[in-house]
Design an enzyme around this catalytic site. Structure first.
Site, PDB file in Angstrom:
ATOM      1  CG  HIS A  62      54.432  10.493  53.385  1.00 14.07           C
ATOM      2  ND1 HIS A  62      54.603  11.203  54.550  1.00 14.07           N
ATOM      3  CD2 HIS A  62      53.247   9.854  53.515  1.00 14.07           C
ATOM      4  CE1 HIS A  62      53.569  10.995  55.344  1.00 14.07           C
ATOM      5  NE2 HIS A  62      52.736  10.179  54.747  1.00 14.07           N
ATOM      6  CE  LYS A  72      60.196  13.656  51.929  1.00 13.25           C
ATOM      7  NZ  LYS A  72      59.304  12.758  52.688  1.00 13.25           N
ATOM      8  CE1 TYR A 131      60.121  14.577  56.641  1.00 16.41           C
ATOM      9  CE2 TYR A 131      59.230  16.003  58.335  1.00 16.41           C
ATOM     10  CZ  TYR A 131      59.282  14.771  57.718  1.00 16.41           C
ATOM     11  OH  TYR A 131      58.499  13.755  58.174  1.00 16.41           O
TER      12      TYR A 131
END
Length: 173
Positions: A62, A72, A131
């Protein structure tokens, strides 16, 4: 925190520095000042949890398209994952991948810069991934590339048994 540069530019493996005593230990897992001192984007706009019931669950690869690119910070809080990043940015590391095992036991984190796709496969049942994101998720900017694209030639430690239809249908580059 101990910041170790990954082979993909801008990505870091981050290990907490443990301060131990008779009670156990204390460690920081995020400090904006430390991230800024390493030239990294702060990652505190959104936090997410991904719970995966079964071993061999694959999620990814992704990323978000401009102007909503994501940075992230990923940590496995229960179980273990084989965490993979693929560089999608033009340059000498285009399509290069790197993998790090993240687990509740090693408490290691992976910092993923903008323009780098991310995915993982669970190594244990009942695995949870936490995350932190620098920007909020934008559905219309969500993108992905195929986890088994020959252009990347990612070596996965096991074959996926659970994968979403969307992740399985992402295009090849």
């Amino acid at each position: 925190m101990i910041f170790t540069p990954a082979t993909i530019g801008g990505a870091y493996v981050i290990d907490p520095e443990r301060l131990e005593d008779e009670r156990g230990f204390f460690a920081r897992t995020y400090c904006e000042a430390d991230f800024l001192a390493h030239g990294l984007s702060p990652v505190a706009a959104q936090c997410n949890i991904s719970f995966n019931a079964k071993r061999a669950t694959l999620r990814g690869m992704h990323y978000q398209a401009a102007p909503h690119e994501e940075t992230k910070l990923v940590r496995c809080t229960m179980g273990a994952i084989y965490d993979v990043i693929v560089d999608l940015r033009p340059g000498p590391t285009l399509h290069r991948w790197e993998a790090v095992e993240l687990s509740a036991q090693n408490r290691r984190m992976l910092y993923i810069p903008e323009g780098v796709a991310h995915g993982f496969i669970t190594l244990e049942d009942a695995t949870e991934v936490f995350y932190q994101m620098a920007t909020a998720y934008t559905a219309e900017a969500a993108r992905g590339v195929r986890w088994n694209d020959p252009a990347f030639a990612i070596t996965w430690p096991l074959a996926p048994e659970v994968i979403s239809a969307r992740d399985a249908a992402y295009p090849l580059v």
